[in-house]
Design an enzyme around this catalytic site. Sequence first.
Site, PDB file in Angstrom:
ATOM      1  CB  CYS A  91      -3.623  45.819  43.368  1.00  0.00           C
ATOM      2  SG  CYS A  91      -2.695  44.833  44.558  1.00  0.00           S
ATOM      3  CG  HIS A 117      -7.460  46.492  46.644  1.00  0.00           C
ATOM      4  ND1 HIS A 117      -7.957  45.763  45.586  1.00  0.00           N
ATOM      5  CD2 HIS A 117      -6.263  45.948  46.941  1.00  0.00           C
ATOM      6  CE1 HIS A 117      -7.103  44.817  45.257  1.00  0.00           C
ATOM      7  NE2 HIS A 117      -6.056  44.906  46.068  1.00  0.00           N
ATOM      8  CD  GLU A 127     -11.239  46.958  45.293  1.00  0.00           C
ATOM      9  OE1 GLU A 127     -10.603  45.953  45.664  1.00  0.00           O
ATOM     10  OE2 GLU A 127     -10.674  47.945  44.770  1.00  0.00           O
TER      11      GLU A 127
END
Length: 366
Positions: free
Chosen positions: A248, A333, A335
Amino acid sequence: MKAYLCLADGRIFEGKSIGLVGETAGEVVFNTSMTGYQEILTDPSYAGQIIVLTYPLIGNYGVNREDEESPRSQARGLVIKELCNQPSNFRSEQNLHRYLVSQNIVGIKDVDTRALTKHLRQAGTMLGIISTESTPEELVEKARRLEPVTGPHLVKGVTTKESYTLPGGEYPVVVVDYGAKGNIIKALQHLNCQVTVVPATVTAEEILARKPWGVVLSNGPGDPQDVDYTLPMIRGVLDAGIPVMGICLGHQLLGLALGGTTYKLKFGHRGGNHPVKDLITNRVHITSQNHGYALAKESLDGKEIEITHINLHDQTVEGLRHKTKPAFSVQFHPEACPGPQDTAELFGRFLEMVKEYGRERSVSHA
Protein backbone atom coordinates in the site's frame (compact mmCIF):
# COMPACT_ATOMS: atom_id res chain seq x y z
CA MET A 1 -30.57 12.80 18.47
CA LYS A 2 -30.46 14.55 15.10
CA ALA A 3 -27.07 14.83 13.40
CA TYR A 4 -25.77 16.24 10.12
CA LEU A 5 -23.01 15.36 7.71
CA CYS A 6 -22.06 18.51 5.81
CA LEU A 7 -19.59 18.48 2.92
CA ALA A 8 -17.30 21.28 1.81
CA ASP A 9 -19.18 21.63 -1.49
CA GLY A 10 -22.41 22.46 0.37
CA ARG A 11 -24.11 19.04 0.24
CA ILE A 12 -25.99 18.22 3.46
CA PHE A 13 -27.08 14.79 4.73
CA GLU A 14 -29.37 14.49 7.75
CA GLY A 15 -29.41 11.49 10.09
CA LYS A 16 -29.23 10.41 13.70
CA SER A 17 -26.26 10.45 16.05
CA ILE A 18 -24.37 7.26 16.92
CA GLY A 19 -21.26 6.89 19.02
CA LEU A 20 -19.94 9.97 20.79
CA VAL A 21 -22.20 13.02 20.78
CA GLY A 22 -20.34 16.02 19.41
CA GLU A 23 -18.52 17.11 16.28
CA THR A 24 -15.73 15.75 14.10
CA ALA A 25 -14.11 16.72 10.81
CA GLY A 26 -12.04 14.93 8.18
CA GLU A 27 -11.76 13.75 4.60
CA VAL A 28 -14.96 11.91 3.67
CA VAL A 29 -14.25 8.62 1.85
CA PHE A 30 -16.31 5.53 1.08
CA ASN A 31 -15.50 1.86 1.59
CA THR A 32 -17.30 -0.91 -0.33
CA SER A 33 -16.50 -3.83 2.01
CA MET A 34 -19.44 -5.98 3.10
CA THR A 35 -17.83 -6.89 6.44
CA GLY A 36 -14.95 -5.77 8.63
CA TYR A 37 -16.16 -2.47 10.05
CA GLN A 38 -14.00 -2.93 13.17
CA GLU A 39 -10.84 -3.68 11.16
CA ILE A 40 -11.59 -0.65 8.98
CA LEU A 41 -12.04 1.69 11.94
CA THR A 42 -8.78 0.55 13.54
CA ASP A 43 -6.68 0.56 10.32
CA PRO A 44 -4.11 3.38 10.72
CA SER A 45 -4.41 4.14 6.99
CA TYR A 46 -7.74 5.83 7.83
CA ALA A 47 -6.16 8.44 10.10
CA GLY A 48 -7.81 11.80 9.44
CA GLN A 49 -10.78 10.36 7.53
CA ILE A 50 -14.54 10.03 7.96
CA ILE A 51 -15.56 6.62 6.61
CA VAL A 52 -18.77 6.01 4.69
CA LEU A 53 -19.67 2.30 4.64
CA THR A 54 -21.69 1.40 1.55
CA TYR A 55 -23.03 -1.89 2.92
CA PRO A 56 -26.49 -1.01 4.30
CA LEU A 57 -26.52 -2.93 7.63
CA ILE A 58 -23.61 -2.37 10.00
CA GLY A 59 -23.02 -3.77 13.49
CA ASN A 60 -24.85 -7.09 13.10
CA TYR A 61 -21.98 -9.22 14.42
CA GLY A 62 -20.78 -6.81 17.11
CA VAL A 63 -17.24 -5.93 18.12
CA ASN A 64 -14.41 -7.85 19.77
CA ARG A 65 -10.85 -6.97 20.76
CA GLU A 66 -9.31 -9.80 18.71
CA ASP A 67 -10.24 -8.21 15.36
CA GLU A 68 -8.62 -4.83 15.94
CA GLU A 69 -5.84 -3.84 13.50
CA SER A 70 -4.35 -1.39 16.03
CA PRO A 71 -4.99 -0.63 19.70
CA ARG A 72 -7.50 2.15 18.98
CA SER A 73 -9.84 3.50 16.34
CA GLN A 74 -7.92 5.60 13.82
CA ALA A 75 -10.82 7.09 11.83
CA ARG A 76 -12.31 10.45 12.73
CA GLY A 77 -15.92 9.53 12.04
CA LEU A 78 -18.34 6.90 10.71
CA VAL A 79 -21.32 7.23 8.35
CA ILE A 80 -23.76 4.33 7.88
CA LYS A 81 -27.28 3.57 6.68
CA GLU A 82 -28.68 1.21 9.33
CA LEU A 83 -27.20 0.30 12.72
CA CYS A 84 -27.83 -3.06 14.41
CA ASN A 85 -27.82 -2.62 18.19
CA GLN A 86 -28.44 -6.30 18.97
CA PRO A 87 -25.53 -8.19 17.38
CA SER A 88 -25.64 -11.96 17.00
CA ASN A 89 -22.22 -13.61 17.04
CA PHE A 90 -20.52 -15.88 19.55
CA ARG A 91 -17.36 -13.72 19.41
CA SER A 92 -19.18 -10.43 20.07
CA GLU A 93 -18.13 -8.52 23.20
CA GLN A 94 -20.18 -5.33 22.73
CA ASN A 95 -22.29 -3.56 20.13
CA LEU A 96 -20.88 -1.05 17.67
CA HIS A 97 -22.52 1.99 19.27
CA ARG A 98 -20.86 1.35 22.65
CA TYR A 99 -17.56 0.68 20.90
CA LEU A 100 -17.72 4.02 19.07
CA VAL A 101 -18.38 5.80 22.37
CA SER A 102 -15.43 4.02 24.02
CA GLN A 103 -13.19 5.08 21.10
CA ASN A 104 -14.42 8.72 21.09
CA ILE A 105 -15.76 8.36 17.54
CA VAL A 106 -18.58 10.63 16.36
CA GLY A 107 -20.92 8.87 13.92
CA ILE A 108 -24.16 9.26 12.04
CA LYS A 109 -26.75 6.69 10.89
CA ASP A 110 -29.89 6.72 8.73
CA VAL A 111 -27.96 8.45 5.94
CA ASP A 112 -28.69 7.63 2.30
CA THR A 113 -25.19 6.19 1.82
CA ARG A 114 -26.00 5.16 -1.76
CA ALA A 115 -26.67 8.80 -2.72
CA LEU A 116 -23.65 9.96 -0.71
CA THR A 117 -21.34 7.44 -2.39
CA LYS A 118 -22.59 8.40 -5.86
CA HIS A 119 -21.93 12.04 -5.00
CA LEU A 120 -18.37 11.30 -3.84
CA ARG A 121 -17.72 9.27 -7.00
CA GLN A 122 -18.78 12.19 -9.17
CA ALA A 123 -17.33 15.07 -7.13
CA GLY A 124 -14.39 13.25 -5.55
CA THR A 125 -13.49 12.78 -1.91
CA MET A 126 -13.73 16.00 0.04
CA LEU A 127 -13.64 17.46 3.52
CA GLY A 128 -16.69 17.29 5.73
CA ILE A 129 -18.08 17.52 9.25
CA ILE A 130 -20.38 15.33 11.33
CA SER A 131 -22.07 17.25 14.12
CA THR A 132 -24.96 17.32 16.58
CA GLU A 133 -24.08 20.83 17.76
CA SER A 134 -24.61 23.35 14.93
CA THR A 135 -26.97 24.21 12.09
CA PRO A 136 -26.30 22.73 8.63
CA GLU A 137 -25.48 26.17 7.25
CA GLU A 138 -22.88 26.80 9.95
CA LEU A 139 -21.36 23.36 9.39
CA VAL A 140 -21.01 23.89 5.64
CA GLU A 141 -19.10 27.12 6.30
CA LYS A 142 -16.87 25.28 8.79
CA ALA A 143 -16.26 22.50 6.27
CA ARG A 144 -15.22 25.00 3.61
CA ARG A 145 -12.58 26.39 5.96
CA LEU A 146 -11.05 23.02 6.90
CA GLU A 147 -7.39 22.39 6.16
CA PRO A 148 -6.60 19.45 3.82
CA VAL A 149 -5.90 16.12 5.53
CA THR A 150 -2.26 15.86 4.48
CA GLY A 151 1.20 16.36 5.91
CA PRO A 152 3.99 14.40 7.59
CA HIS A 153 2.07 14.47 10.89
CA LEU A 154 -0.34 11.76 9.67
CA VAL A 155 2.29 9.01 9.52
CA LYS A 156 4.17 10.36 12.53
CA GLY A 157 0.90 10.18 14.48
CA VAL A 158 0.38 6.46 13.87
CA THR A 159 3.92 5.02 13.70
CA THR A 160 5.47 3.29 16.69
CA LYS A 161 7.48 5.66 18.89
CA GLU A 162 10.10 3.04 19.77
CA SER A 163 11.49 -0.04 18.03
CA TYR A 164 10.45 -3.40 19.45
CA THR A 165 11.02 -7.07 18.63
CA LEU A 166 8.29 -9.67 18.99
CA PRO A 167 9.21 -13.04 20.56
CA GLY A 168 9.73 -16.15 18.45
CA GLY A 169 10.55 -16.67 14.80
CA GLU A 170 13.58 -17.85 12.87
CA TYR A 171 14.00 -15.38 10.01
CA PRO A 172 14.84 -11.78 11.08
CA VAL A 173 12.58 -9.27 9.32
CA VAL A 174 12.18 -5.54 9.96
CA VAL A 175 8.76 -3.90 9.47
CA VAL A 176 8.98 -0.14 8.87
CA ASP A 177 5.83 1.11 10.55
CA TYR A 178 4.10 3.86 8.56
CA GLY A 179 0.83 2.76 10.21
CA ALA A 180 1.12 -1.01 9.91
CA LYS A 181 -1.97 -3.16 10.24
CA GLY A 182 -1.70 -5.83 12.90
CA ASN A 183 -2.45 -8.60 10.42
CA ILE A 184 0.68 -7.80 8.37
CA ILE A 185 2.74 -8.60 11.45
CA LYS A 186 0.65 -11.70 12.18
CA ALA A 187 1.14 -12.96 8.60
CA LEU A 188 4.91 -12.64 8.96
CA GLN A 189 4.88 -14.37 12.35
CA HIS A 190 2.82 -17.20 10.84
CA LEU A 191 5.70 -17.75 8.40
CA ASN A 192 8.16 -18.07 11.30
CA CYS A 193 9.66 -14.61 10.88
CA GLN A 194 11.27 -12.87 13.83
CA VAL A 195 9.61 -9.47 13.50
CA THR A 196 11.15 -6.18 14.60
CA VAL A 197 8.94 -3.11 14.18
CA VAL A 198 10.71 0.24 13.74
CA PRO A 199 9.49 3.86 13.44
CA ALA A 200 8.89 5.54 10.09
CA THR A 201 11.85 7.85 10.74
CA VAL A 202 14.36 4.96 10.91
CA THR A 203 17.59 5.35 8.92
CA ALA A 204 19.22 2.78 6.65
CA GLU A 205 22.15 2.57 9.05
CA GLU A 206 19.86 1.70 11.94
CA ILE A 207 18.18 -1.03 9.92
CA LEU A 208 21.45 -2.47 8.62
CA ALA A 209 22.80 -2.58 12.19
CA ARG A 210 20.04 -5.08 13.01
CA LYS A 211 21.25 -7.41 10.22
CA PRO A 212 17.76 -8.30 8.92
CA TRP A 213 17.14 -10.79 6.14
CA GLY A 214 14.23 -8.76 4.82
CA VAL A 215 12.43 -5.41 5.18
CA VAL A 216 8.69 -4.75 4.86
CA LEU A 217 7.47 -1.23 4.05
CA SER A 218 4.01 -1.10 5.62
CA ASN A 219 0.74 0.58 4.78
CA GLY A 220 -0.11 3.99 6.22
CA PRO A 221 -2.19 7.15 5.79
CA GLY A 222 -1.93 10.21 3.58
CA ASP A 223 0.09 11.44 0.64
CA PRO A 224 3.27 9.40 0.03
CA GLN A 225 5.12 12.58 -0.94
CA ASP A 226 4.66 13.80 2.64
CA VAL A 227 6.85 10.88 3.76
CA ASP A 228 9.77 11.67 1.46
CA TYR A 229 12.10 11.71 4.48
CA THR A 230 12.01 7.89 4.34
CA LEU A 231 13.27 7.59 0.74
CA PRO A 232 17.02 7.68 1.58
CA MET A 233 16.44 4.77 3.98
CA ILE A 234 14.69 2.73 1.30
CA ARG A 235 17.47 3.40 -1.23
CA GLY A 236 20.07 2.41 1.35
CA VAL A 237 18.34 -0.89 2.05
CA LEU A 238 18.01 -1.59 -1.68
CA ASP A 239 21.70 -0.82 -2.26
CA ALA A 240 22.59 -3.27 0.51
CA GLY A 241 20.77 -6.04 -1.38
CA ILE A 242 18.30 -6.82 1.41
CA PRO A 243 14.92 -8.15 0.16
CA VAL A 244 12.16 -5.54 0.31
CA MET A 245 8.38 -5.95 0.20
CA GLY A 246 6.12 -2.88 0.04
CA ILE A 247 2.40 -2.85 0.86
CA CYS A 248 0.00 0.00 0.00
CA LEU A 249 1.80 3.20 1.13
CA GLY A 250 4.98 1.09 1.19
CA HIS A 251 4.37 0.28 -2.49
CA GLN A 252 4.10 3.96 -3.35
CA LEU A 253 7.21 4.80 -1.33
CA LEU A 254 9.23 2.07 -3.06
CA GLY A 255 8.12 3.52 -6.40
CA LEU A 256 9.16 7.02 -5.30
CA ALA A 257 12.54 5.71 -4.10
CA LEU A 258 13.05 4.20 -7.55
CA GLY A 259 12.39 7.52 -9.29
CA GLY A 260 8.64 7.35 -9.87
CA THR A 261 5.94 9.89 -9.07
CA THR A 262 2.49 9.65 -7.48
CA TYR A 263 -0.85 11.41 -7.94
CA LYS A 264 -4.11 11.67 -6.01
CA LEU A 265 -7.03 9.52 -7.16
CA LYS A 266 -10.45 11.13 -7.52
CA PHE A 267 -12.13 8.95 -4.90
CA GLY A 268 -9.56 6.27 -4.13
CA HIS A 269 -9.83 2.50 -3.84
CA ARG A 270 -11.28 1.32 -0.52
CA GLY A 271 -12.94 -2.04 0.02
CA GLY A 272 -12.55 -5.78 -0.31
CA ASN A 273 -13.76 -6.34 -3.85
CA HIS A 274 -11.27 -4.76 -6.27
CA PRO A 275 -10.19 -6.88 -9.29
CA VAL A 276 -6.45 -6.86 -9.99
CA LYS A 277 -4.70 -8.64 -12.84
CA ASP A 278 -1.36 -10.34 -12.24
CA LEU A 279 0.52 -9.67 -15.47
CA ILE A 280 3.04 -12.45 -14.74
CA THR A 281 0.53 -15.30 -14.30
CA ASN A 282 -2.36 -13.71 -16.22
CA ARG A 283 -4.64 -14.44 -13.26
CA VAL A 284 -7.22 -12.02 -11.85
CA HIS A 285 -7.44 -11.64 -8.07
CA ILE A 286 -10.11 -10.00 -5.94
CA THR A 287 -8.25 -7.78 -3.51
CA SER A 288 -8.66 -5.68 -0.38
CA GLN A 289 -7.59 -2.06 -0.85
CA ASN A 290 -7.36 1.23 1.01
CA HIS A 291 -5.58 4.13 -0.64
CA GLY A 292 -6.17 7.54 -2.17
CA TYR A 293 -2.97 7.84 -4.23
CA ALA A 294 -1.33 5.84 -7.02
CA LEU A 295 1.99 5.54 -8.82
CA ALA A 296 2.12 7.18 -12.24
CA LYS A 297 2.78 4.37 -14.72
CA GLU A 298 4.71 6.55 -17.16
CA SER A 299 7.10 7.70 -14.41
CA LEU A 300 8.49 4.20 -13.76
CA ASP A 301 11.75 3.35 -15.54
CA GLY A 302 11.08 0.24 -17.63
CA LYS A 303 14.79 -0.62 -17.66
CA GLU A 304 14.78 -1.15 -13.88
CA ILE A 305 11.14 -1.75 -12.98
CA GLU A 306 8.57 -4.26 -14.19
CA ILE A 307 4.89 -3.54 -13.56
CA THR A 308 3.44 -6.81 -12.27
CA HIS A 309 -0.18 -5.95 -11.42
CA ILE A 310 -2.82 -3.54 -12.74
CA ASN A 311 -6.25 -2.53 -11.49
CA LEU A 312 -8.93 -3.71 -13.92
CA HIS A 313 -11.26 -0.81 -13.04
CA ASP A 314 -8.93 2.05 -13.97
CA GLN A 315 -5.63 0.46 -15.09
CA THR A 316 -3.67 1.98 -12.19
CA VAL A 317 -0.40 0.35 -11.09
CA GLU A 318 -1.11 -2.29 -8.44
CA GLY A 319 2.27 -4.01 -8.26
CA LEU A 320 5.90 -3.77 -9.35
CA ARG A 321 9.22 -5.52 -8.98
CA HIS A 322 12.82 -4.46 -9.49
CA LYS A 323 14.49 -6.33 -12.33
CA THR A 324 17.89 -6.75 -10.67
CA LYS A 325 17.29 -6.24 -6.93
CA PRO A 326 15.22 -8.44 -4.59
CA ALA A 327 12.36 -5.97 -4.20
CA PHE A 328 8.67 -5.97 -5.05
CA SER A 329 5.52 -4.22 -3.87
CA VAL A 330 1.75 -4.28 -4.21
CA GLN A 331 -0.83 -1.54 -3.85
CA PHE A 332 -3.43 -3.87 -2.35
CA HIS A 333 -3.37 -5.72 0.99
CA PRO A 334 -2.26 -9.37 0.74
CA GLU A 335 -3.09 -9.85 4.42
CA ALA A 336 -6.64 -8.55 3.68
CA CYS A 337 -8.57 -8.63 6.99
CA PRO A 338 -11.18 -7.66 6.11
CA GLY A 339 -11.37 -9.07 2.63
CA PRO A 340 -10.42 -11.91 0.31
CA GLN A 341 -7.29 -14.01 0.81
CA ASP A 342 -6.50 -14.44 -2.92
CA THR A 343 -3.06 -12.86 -2.69
CA ALA A 344 -1.79 -14.09 0.70
CA GLU A 345 0.81 -16.15 -1.18
CA LEU A 346 2.78 -12.95 -1.73
CA PHE A 347 4.06 -13.28 1.82
CA GLY A 348 5.36 -16.73 0.84
CA ARG A 349 7.17 -15.18 -2.11
CA PHE A 350 8.78 -12.66 0.21
CA LEU A 351 9.78 -15.44 2.61
CA GLU A 352 11.60 -17.30 -0.18
CA MET A 353 13.57 -14.12 -0.93
CA VAL A 354 14.36 -13.79 2.78
CA LYS A 355 15.57 -17.39 3.02
CA GLU A 356 17.72 -17.00 -0.10
CA TYR A 357 19.32 -13.86 1.33
CA GLY A 358 19.97 -15.69 4.59
CA ARG A 359 21.63 -18.61 2.80
CA GLU A 360 23.88 -16.29 0.78
CA ARG A 361 24.77 -14.34 3.88
CA SER A 362 25.70 -17.52 5.74
CA VAL A 363 27.96 -18.63 2.87
CA SER A 364 29.68 -15.24 2.65
CA HIS A 365 30.37 -15.26 6.40
CA ALA A 366 31.57 -18.89 6.49
